[in-house]
Scaffold this active site. Structure first.
Site, mmCIF file in Angstrom:
data_model
loop_
_atom_site.group_PDB
_atom_site.id
_atom_site.type_symbol
_atom_site.label_atom_id
_atom_site.label_comp_id
_atom_site.label_asym_id
_atom_site.label_seq_id
_atom_site.Cartn_x
_atom_site.Cartn_y
_atom_site.Cartn_z
ATOM 1 N N GLU A 97 -4.379 6.921 -5.132
ATOM 2 C CA GLU A 97 -4.610 6.190 -6.374
ATOM 3 C C GLU A 97 -6.044 6.373 -6.862
ATOM 4 O O GLU A 97 -6.975 6.185 -6.079
ATOM 5 C CB GLU A 97 -4.324 4.707 -6.161
ATOM 6 C CG GLU A 97 -2.874 4.413 -5.811
ATOM 7 C CD GLU A 97 -2.625 2.932 -5.576
ATOM 8 O OE1 GLU A 97 -3.598 2.141 -5.598
ATOM 9 O OE2 GLU A 97 -1.469 2.557 -5.362
ATOM 10 N N ARG B 283 0.856 -1.178 0.000
ATOM 11 C CA ARG B 283 0.000 0.000 0.000
ATOM 12 C C ARG B 283 0.897 1.235 0.000
ATOM 13 O O ARG B 283 1.904 1.303 0.727
ATOM 14 C CB ARG B 283 -0.921 0.038 1.231
ATOM 15 C CG ARG B 283 -2.114 -0.905 1.148
ATOM 16 C CD ARG B 283 -3.079 -0.476 0.058
ATOM 17 N NE ARG B 283 -4.295 -1.267 0.011
ATOM 18 C CZ ARG B 283 -4.461 -2.349 -0.727
ATOM 19 N NH1 ARG B 283 -3.457 -2.808 -1.466
ATOM 20 N NH2 ARG B 283 -5.612 -2.999 -0.736
ATOM 21 N N HIS C 208 -0.860 -0.219 -9.803
ATOM 22 C CA HIS C 208 -1.554 -1.134 -8.882
ATOM 23 C C HIS C 208 -2.095 -2.342 -9.656
ATOM 24 O O HIS C 208 -3.248 -2.758 -9.491
ATOM 25 C CB HIS C 208 -2.689 -0.423 -8.142
ATOM 26 C CG HIS C 208 -3.009 -1.058 -6.824
ATOM 27 N ND1 HIS C 208 -3.360 -0.343 -5.701
ATOM 28 C CD2 HIS C 208 -3.031 -2.360 -6.432
ATOM 29 C CE1 HIS C 208 -3.596 -1.167 -4.687
ATOM 30 N NE2 HIS C 208 -3.393 -2.395 -5.111
#
Length: 337
Positions: free
Chosen positions: A270, A241, A299
């Site tokens: 994000e 993360r 991601h």
């Protein structure tokens, strides 16, 4: 007896062909119209939901009042930081995640980033397609080192961290980890070493790979002091993360040369929004000082068709277990950090 309603608000899949055999008539899945946030759902739909399945969508406290029947929230992924667990606990709503999907994919991605940096693959790729291309030969850089002389440090030895540790070991790295929540003996079972503290892990990490969940305790866990304590020429990989690591501190370490390279699949916000972090701006502008030293993926480490199938199947199995069968499958304790 009324049929239980499971709401999947993001419209991720076109039908219920996977879900119906698992539920066997005990519940029904209602899919939303691919909305971006819970506040876009009509009240009438929210009022039906006994369970809520989300992938990208946040579940904030302010929205939970719109779900009077809600008993279960399943985050269709590993991280659960976007679900307000305190408010769920106050309302008697069970929160679950899917901890065992994408394990192989994320582990492979983390190792790929580390190897691509440490073997100079990204560096040579960029310099050979430059105009004019670099000379035809090796580049002397602190990025490139023999794997067997390096210590590969894993921060967080859960499912993914374990998979990464085993892959790193297979490539010949000296593997060390730090995870205060694991019992004694894990290191011996896996044939790797255990660091007694975060500081002890950092000071020997030629490659640092982050695999901790985002919690109150891990937010900002890898900051300026931690990055400065890495050996000179270290490589940092984060597929966990974004907020776990201070991006400004990483930029400072890269600019000074103390950190040789970094591979990121996650960033603090994000998708990135303005003002975009200066490190990302430099990366996108292809500034010379970062050439071959920074790789960013969106991601996407979890992604394969097989992983998407796992998300779907394991998600509905978790809902069935908790909502229909009364089991504790993948339940996240309210008091967890």
């Amino acid at each position: 007896m009324s049929v239980l309603t499971i709401l999947e608000p993001e419209g991720l899949y076109p039908d219920n062909s996977v879900e119906e055999p698992v539920l066997a008539g005990g519940a029904r899945v209602v899919r939303g119209a691919a909305v971006a946030a819970l506040d876009e759902l009509p009240d009438a739909l929210c009022e039906q939901a006994d369970a809520l399945m989300t992938l990208r969508m946040a579940v904030p406290a302010a929205q939970l009042a719109r779900f009077p029947k809600l008993r279960v929230v399943v985050r269709m992924g590993v991280g659960y930081d976007r679900v307000d667990r305190a408010e769920c606990a106050r309302r008697g709503i069970t929160v679950c995640n899917i901890p065992d999907y994408g394990t192989e994919e994320v582990a492979d991605h983390a190792i790929s980033l580390a190897l691509g940096l440490r073997r100079g693959l990204f560096l040579h790729h960029e310099t050979q397609r430059a105009n004019p291309p670099a000379h035809w030969g090796v580049i002397n850089t602190p990025l490139i080192r023999r794997l067997s002389v390096q210590r590969f440090a894993v921060l967080g030895l859960g499912r993914i961290g374990t998979a990464v540790a085993l892959r790193a070991k297979a490539f010949g790295f000296d593997v060390v980890f730090f995870d205060p929540f694991l019992p004694n003996g894990v290191d011996r079972a896996l044939g790797i070493r255990r660091a007694p503290s975060l500081a002890a892990l950092m000071e020997q990490a030629d490659v640092l790979s982050i695999h901790a969940p985002l919690t109150r305790k891990t937010r900002g866990l890898v900051g300026a002091a931690e990055l400065a304590s890495l050996p000179k020429g270290a490589v940092v990989v984060n597929t966990a993360r974004g907020p776990i690591m201070d991006l400004e501190a990483l930029e400072a370490g890269l600019r000074s040369g103390h950190i040789a390279g970094a591979g990121l699949d996650v960033v603090p916000v994000e998708p990135p929004v303005e003002p975009v972090p200066s490190l990302m701006r430099a990366y996108r502008a292809r500034e010379d000082w970062l050439q071959g030293r920074l790789v960013i993926t969106p991601h996407s480490a979890f992604h394969t068709p097989e992983a998407w199938d796992d998300i779907r199947l394991k998600g509905i199995e978790t809902v069935r277990d908790v909502l229909v069968l009364g089991l504790q499958t993948n339940v996240i304790a309210p008091e967890s950090d």
